[in-house]
Design an enzyme around this catalytic site. Structure first.
Site, PDB file in Angstrom:
ATOM      1  N   GLY A 234       1.007  -1.130   0.155  1.00 33.81           N
ATOM      2  CA  GLY A 234      -0.107  -0.119  -0.042  1.00 33.81           C
ATOM      3  C   GLY A 234       0.918   1.022  -0.114  1.00 33.81           C
ATOM      4  O   GLY A 234       1.887   1.226  -0.706  1.00 33.81           O
ATOM      5  N   GLU A 235       0.497   2.168   0.801  1.00 31.93           N
ATOM      6  CA  GLU A 235       1.697   3.428   0.976  1.00 31.93           C
ATOM      7  C   GLU A 235       2.026   3.282   2.474  1.00 31.93           C
ATOM      8  O   GLU A 235       1.366   3.473   3.275  1.00 31.93           O
ATOM      9  CB  GLU A 235       0.652   4.726   0.517  1.00 31.93           C
ATOM     10  CG  GLU A 235       1.209   5.822   0.417  1.00 31.93           C
ATOM     11  CD  GLU A 235       2.336   5.618  -0.640  1.00 31.93           C
ATOM     12  OE1 GLU A 235       2.325   5.194  -1.828  1.00 31.93           O
ATOM     13  OE2 GLU A 235       3.557   6.207  -0.350  1.00 31.93           O
ATOM     14  N   SER A 236       3.253   3.154   2.412  1.00 33.60           N
ATOM     15  CA  SER A 236       3.886   2.974   3.904  1.00 33.60           C
ATOM     16  C   SER A 236       3.587   4.112   4.777  1.00 33.60           C
ATOM     17  O   SER A 236       3.452   3.898   5.768  1.00 33.60           O
ATOM     18  CB  SER A 236       5.437   2.665   3.644  1.00 33.60           C
ATOM     19  OG  SER A 236       6.378   3.582   2.971  1.00 33.60           O
TER      20      SER A 236
ATOM     21  N   CYS B 134       6.043  -5.473   0.339  1.00 33.82           N
ATOM     22  CA  CYS B 134       6.143  -4.036  -0.106  1.00 33.82           C
ATOM     23  C   CYS B 134       6.009  -2.968   0.803  1.00 33.82           C
ATOM     24  O   CYS B 134       6.904  -2.941   1.433  1.00 33.82           O
ATOM     25  CB  CYS B 134       5.181  -3.935  -1.328  1.00 33.82           C
ATOM     26  SG  CYS B 134       5.721  -2.616  -2.618  1.00 33.82           S
TER      27      CYS B 134
ATOM     28  N   ARG C 202      12.885   3.025  -0.920  1.00 33.67           N
ATOM     29  CA  ARG C 202      11.520   3.110  -1.500  1.00 33.67           C
ATOM     30  C   ARG C 202      11.634   3.584  -2.876  1.00 33.67           C
ATOM     31  O   ARG C 202      12.342   4.239  -3.427  1.00 33.67           O
ATOM     32  CB  ARG C 202      10.767   4.200  -0.633  1.00 33.67           C
ATOM     33  CG  ARG C 202      10.328   4.018   0.723  1.00 33.67           C
ATOM     34  CD  ARG C 202       9.658   5.054   1.122  1.00 33.67           C
ATOM     35  NE  ARG C 202       8.330   5.052   1.155  1.00 33.67           N
ATOM     36  CZ  ARG C 202       7.440   6.138   0.954  1.00 33.67           C
ATOM     37  NH1 ARG C 202       7.871   7.382   1.751  1.00 33.67           N
ATOM     38  NH2 ARG C 202       6.260   6.152   0.565  1.00 33.67           N
TER      39      ARG C 202
ATOM     40  N   ILE D 117       5.045  -3.419  -7.661  1.00 31.63           N
ATOM     41  CA  ILE D 117       4.318  -2.106  -8.007  1.00 31.63           C
ATOM     42  C   ILE D 117       5.202  -0.905  -7.087  1.00 31.63           C
ATOM     43  O   ILE D 117       4.968  -0.982  -5.598  1.00 31.63           O
ATOM     44  CB  ILE D 117       2.939  -2.352  -7.413  1.00 31.63           C
ATOM     45  CG1 ILE D 117       2.501  -3.629  -8.200  1.00 31.63           C
ATOM     46  CG2 ILE D 117       2.209  -1.005  -7.666  1.00 31.63           C
ATOM     47  CD1 ILE D 117       0.915  -4.057  -7.571  1.00 31.63           C
ATOM     48  N   ARG D 118       5.689   0.065  -7.704  1.00 31.11           N
ATOM     49  CA  ARG D 118       6.491   1.010  -6.780  1.00 31.11           C
ATOM     50  C   ARG D 118       7.066   0.318  -5.688  1.00 31.11           C
ATOM     51  O   ARG D 118       7.072   0.670  -4.577  1.00 31.11           O
ATOM     52  CB  ARG D 118       5.314   2.293  -6.393  1.00 31.11           C
ATOM     53  CG  ARG D 118       4.738   2.798  -7.669  1.00 31.11           C
ATOM     54  CD  ARG D 118       3.779   3.956  -7.110  1.00 31.11           C
ATOM     55  NE  ARG D 118       4.679   5.011  -6.160  1.00 31.11           N
ATOM     56  CZ  ARG D 118       4.477   5.663  -5.320  1.00 31.11           C
ATOM     57  NH1 ARG D 118       3.315   5.037  -4.526  1.00 31.11           N
ATOM     58  NH2 ARG D 118       5.112   6.389  -4.793  1.00 31.11           N
TER      59      ARG D 118
ATOM     60  N   HIS E 278       4.450  -8.413  -4.530  1.00 36.20           N
ATOM     61  CA  HIS E 278       3.080  -8.739  -3.859  1.00 36.20           C
ATOM     62  C   HIS E 278       2.815 -10.169  -4.153  1.00 36.20           C
ATOM     63  O   HIS E 278       2.199 -10.538  -5.175  1.00 36.20           O
ATOM     64  CB  HIS E 278       1.842  -7.851  -4.675  1.00 36.20           C
ATOM     65  CG  HIS E 278       1.946  -6.434  -4.177  1.00 36.20           C
ATOM     66  ND1 HIS E 278       1.048  -5.970  -3.625  1.00 36.20           N
ATOM     67  CD2 HIS E 278       2.886  -5.191  -4.323  1.00 36.20           C
ATOM     68  CE1 HIS E 278       1.095  -4.785  -3.398  1.00 36.20           C
ATOM     69  NE2 HIS E 278       2.309  -4.144  -3.766  1.00 36.20           N
TER      70      HIS E 278
ATOM     71  N   GLU F  50       0.822 -11.957  -2.829  1.00 37.23           N
ATOM     72  CA  GLU F  50      -0.831 -12.271  -2.628  1.00 37.23           C
ATOM     73  C   GLU F  50      -1.435 -12.228  -4.185  1.00 37.23           C
ATOM     74  O   GLU F  50      -2.697 -12.478  -4.232  1.00 37.23           O
ATOM     75  CB  GLU F  50      -1.154 -11.111  -1.704  1.00 37.23           C
ATOM     76  CG  GLU F  50      -1.507  -9.913  -2.204  1.00 37.23           C
ATOM     77  CD  GLU F  50      -0.246  -9.008  -2.093  1.00 37.23           C
ATOM     78  OE1 GLU F  50       0.618  -9.583  -1.839  1.00 37.23           O
ATOM     79  OE2 GLU F  50      -0.559  -7.797  -2.577  1.00 37.23           O
TER      80      GLU F  50
HETATM   81  N1  GLN Z   1       6.047   2.733  -2.876  1.00 34.62           N
HETATM   82  C1  GLN Z   1       5.080   2.383  -1.857  1.00 34.62           C
HETATM   83  C2  GLN Z   1       5.946   2.897  -0.275  1.00 34.62           C
HETATM   84  O1  GLN Z   1       6.826   3.298  -0.704  1.00 34.62           O
HETATM   85  C3  GLN Z   1       4.986   0.889  -1.604  1.00 34.62           C
HETATM   86  C4  GLN Z   1       4.285   0.285  -2.745  1.00 34.62           C
HETATM   87  C5  GLN Z   1       3.627  -1.029  -2.511  1.00 34.62           C
HETATM   88  O2  GLN Z   1       3.289  -1.431  -1.438  1.00 34.62           O
HETATM   89  N2  GLN Z   1       3.111  -1.690  -3.538  1.00 34.62           N
HETATM   90  O3  GLN Z   1       5.053   2.878   0.758  1.00 34.62           O
END
Ligand code: GLN
Length: 193
Positions: free
Chosen positions: A47-49, A80, A107, A139-140, A175, A177
């Site tokens: 997600g977004e940390s 992630c 990151r 993903i990112r 990911h 999952e």
């Molecule tokens: N870019 C996100 C972060 O730095 C992590 C991306 C992800 O969990 N898919 O939090």
């Protein structure tokens, strides 16, 4: 008895719950401190940390989470953003970490959302090896820049660690999952607390 939870404050919690269901394990969504009680396994999803960190603080989850981990009753799998949050160190701008896993991450190290990709991964740990590569959806994603001496590398991409474990803490920069290949989820459950 095993009791599995997936932190469901923000990010990709649903596919983790489905992954455990596919393994015959009824995992619960964790949102409040009381949901953490009696858990033996917790996934901190992607997600977004920074957002996940903010919500963890808001709901007072850090203390019980870290206390259970340190007491040896809780295993944690960070994927992630979750990997970022459980690591010791993150290069550059990053949210505050729990420091449960001796690794340094960077990151967004592969670029932005459009640079997301799917790649075959080399399996390093024998117990995960079924003769096939794992598939990783990045993903990112963060990159693992360094790991401590007690860290076991589970899988690599181009020789670089992408799934690691130290005692009760496990992390993947991708990911798992989102793939039908649930070897990492199975390994997480098998490692116990
Ligand atoms: N870019 C996100 C972060 O730095 C992590 C991306 C992800 O969990 N898919 O939090």
């Amino acid at each position: 008895m095993m009791r599995v939870g997936v932190l469901a404050l923000q990010g990709a919690s649903a596919p983790h719950l489905e992954a455990f269901a596919a393994l015959g394990v009824a995992a619960v969504a964790v949102r409040r401190a009381e949901d953490l009680a009696a858990l033996t396994h917790l996934v901190i999803p992607g997600g977004e940390s920074t957002t996940i960190r903010h919500l963890i603080d808001l709901f007072g989850l850090e203390k019980p989470l870290v206390a259970s981990f340190r007491a040896g009753t809780l295993a944690i799998f960070g994927t992630c953003a979750g990997a970022i949050l459980i690591s010791n160190d993150v290069a550059g701008q990053a949210p505050r970490r729990f420091g449960l896993l001796d690794a340094t991450l960077a990151r967004n190290a592969y670029g932005t959302q459009v640079d997301s990709f799917d790649a075959p991964l080399e399996v390093v740990a024998d117990r995960l090896d079924d003769g096939n590569p794992l598939r990783g959806t990045f993903i990112r994603a963060p990159r693992i820049l360094a790991v401590g001496p007690r860290v076991e590398v589970l899988a690599t991409r181009d020789g670089e660690p992408v799934a690691i474990r130290e005692g009760r803490a496990m992390a993947a920069t991708f990911h798992p999952e989102l793939s039908a290949d649930l070897r990492l989820h199975r390994a997480f459950l098998a490692q116990g607390t």
